[in-house]
Design a protein around this motif. Structure first.
Motif, short mmCIF file in Angstrom:
data_model
loop_
_atom_site.label_atom_id
_atom_site.label_comp_id
_atom_site.label_asym_id
_atom_site.label_seq_id
_atom_site.Cartn_x
_atom_site.Cartn_y
_atom_site.Cartn_z
N ILE A 56 0.63 -1.32 0.11
CA ILE A 56 -0.13 0.08 -0.09
C ILE A 56 1.05 1.15 0.04
N ASN A 57 2.21 1.00 0.55
CA ASN A 57 2.80 2.36 0.56
C ASN A 57 3.45 2.90 -0.82
N ASP A 58 3.27 1.76 -1.78
CA ASP A 58 3.90 1.99 -3.06
C ASP A 58 2.41 3.09 -3.88
N LEU A 59 1.13 2.75 -3.37
CA LEU A 59 0.11 3.32 -4.03
C LEU A 59 -0.05 5.16 -3.75
N VAL A 60 0.87 5.48 -2.71
CA VAL A 60 0.35 6.80 -2.40
C VAL A 60 1.36 7.74 -3.47
N THR A 61 2.21 7.01 -3.79
CA THR A 61 3.44 8.04 -4.61
C THR A 61 3.07 8.60 -5.54
N PRO A 62 2.16 7.90 -6.61
CA PRO A 62 1.83 8.64 -7.79
C PRO A 62 0.85 9.94 -7.42
N PHE A 63 0.21 9.82 -6.54
CA PHE A 63 -0.63 11.09 -6.22
C PHE A 63 0.25 12.12 -5.56
N PHE A 64 1.32 11.77 -4.91
CA PHE A 64 2.27 12.53 -4.32
C PHE A 64 2.88 13.54 -5.18
N LEU A 65 3.45 12.73 -6.39
CA LEU A 65 3.98 13.27 -7.47
C LEU A 65 3.09 14.37 -8.20
N VAL A 66 2.13 13.80 -8.41
CA VAL A 66 1.01 14.88 -9.24
C VAL A 66 0.72 16.06 -8.42
N PHE A 67 0.46 15.81 -7.11
CA PHE A 67 0.15 17.27 -6.41
C PHE A 67 1.47 18.00 -6.00
N LEU A 68 2.61 17.33 -5.89
CA LEU A 68 3.84 18.14 -5.94
C LEU A 68 4.06 18.98 -7.15
N GLU B 216 1.80 24.22 1.78
CA GLU B 216 1.95 23.55 0.71
C GLU B 216 2.20 22.25 0.83
N LEU B 217 2.98 21.77 1.69
CA LEU B 217 3.26 20.17 1.91
C LEU B 217 1.99 19.64 2.63
N CYS B 218 1.17 20.42 3.51
CA CYS B 218 -0.13 20.08 4.16
C CYS B 218 -1.03 19.73 3.31
N GLU B 219 -1.05 20.78 1.96
CA GLU B 219 -2.20 20.51 0.95
C GLU B 219 -1.80 19.18 0.53
N ILE B 220 -0.50 19.08 0.15
CA ILE B 220 -0.39 17.87 -0.77
C ILE B 220 -0.64 16.54 0.04
N GLU B 221 -0.15 16.38 1.34
CA GLU B 221 -0.22 15.39 2.06
C GLU B 221 -1.90 15.12 2.43
N ALA B 222 -2.60 16.17 2.62
CA ALA B 222 -4.20 15.98 2.55
C ALA B 222 -4.65 15.37 1.51
N ASP B 223 -4.31 15.84 0.26
CA ASP B 223 -5.05 15.64 -1.19
C ASP B 223 -4.59 14.19 -1.37
#
Length: 309
Positions: A115-127, A150-157
């Protein structure tokens, strides 16, 4: 987000605030056992933690929660090790918070490796939304370009998007992972139909699908496809909505059959497994992904409602 554009901003702000308030609720008690949790914590989280500190001083952390976070803290540094973005402490702390919070709020499955892998595409896009066009998100120094807010927003999204993604495939991560078992069974059925010679070769060499396809289903091909191409692939996945898990099987069939000629030339079980676990996809480009998805759509149109499939 709601389809009504006038409500999207308000909804986004509300969900970000909800995530902000969840952090101290779950992490203040945990920080007594893991002091480094507060390392690199964005100011917004610190401020919210101070506001709620009195409310959570008496809350204790049980053995399950400690074990859960311990496993996450082991897996996060291993997440996409070839991408420098995810080796930064500030990013790893964000991933820990996202994964722990999701697992605590989904006790039926909890945290499962992968599951840890599944968050990475979202992090990349929002970053990317916060970076200049000239900066590569996969190699950038987050502390240089991204503010705490901005990091808080990225993390929440990321948290809410990952939650939405996993809602449609949570059966993949419950006890015995029945969703993955079904997907692998459907993959084998599909390959039997579209490429009988490949299917026969795998059977003759004792290459069992679960031995190579489990990771494909568990991590949604995150470890087979370069990250920037996963973003393109998942764009199609998310457009599939509730049919995402089903479509992923067609993509896996497309991936497997694309290497049919090579696999059928491999003489034994060991060489087949070695090849399937180290596919020659790191140098793929956007055209390769488009072709993969196109073939998957062809399989879907031909076999979605076919008998026994």
């Amino acid at each position: 987000l709601p389809t009504n554009i006038s409500r999207q901003k308000q909804t986004l702000e509300r969900k970000r605030l909800e995530y902000l308030q969840l952090i101290p609720q779950y992490f203040l008690p945990l920080s007594s056992k893991y002091p480094n949790l507060l390392e690199k914590l964005p100011k917004a989280f610190l401020n919210e933690s101070k506001t709620q500190e009195d409310d959570h001083q008496s809350v204790t952390v049980d053995a399950y929660e400690q074990k859960l976070f311990h496993q996450i803290s082991i897996d996060v540094p291993r997440t996409n090790p070839l991408c420098s973005l995810f080796q930064q402490i500030v990013v790893q702390r964000a991933l820990e918070r996202i994964l722990y919070l999701w697992a605590i709020r989904h006790p039926a499955s909890g945290y499962v490796q992968g599951i840890n892998d599944l968050v990475t595409p979202f992090f990349l896009v929002f970053l990317r939304e916060h970076l200049p066009d000239s900066v590569d998100a996969e190699t950038c120094d987050v502390a240089t370009y991204i503010t705490d807010d901005e990091l808080c927003e990225i993390e929440a999204d990321c948290f809410w998007c990952m939650t939405k993604l996993l809602d449609s495939i949570q059966e993949n991560y419950t006890f015995a992972q029945p969703g993955i078992q079904k997907m692998i069974f459907h993959l084998q059925e599909l390959v039997d139909k579209v490429d009988p010679s490949l299917s026969s070769h795998l059977v003759n060499k004792d290459a069992i699908y679960i031995q190579f396809a489990f990771r494909w289903m568990n991590c949604l091909l995150m470890r087979e496809i370069p990250l920037h191409l996963v973003v393109r692939m998942w764009d199609t996945y998310l457009a599939e909505g509730e049919e995402m898990a089903s479509f992923h099987v067609y993509v896996c069939a497309s991936l497997l059959t694309s290497f049919s000629k090579t696999i059928r030339q491999l003489p034994d079980f060991n060489e087949i497994m070695m090849f399937l676990q180290h596919l020659p996809t790191p140098k793929w480009n956007i055209q390769d992904i488009e072709l993969l998805l196109s073939q998957a759509y062809i399989y879907k149109s031909l076999y979605k409602d076919a008998p026994s499939h």
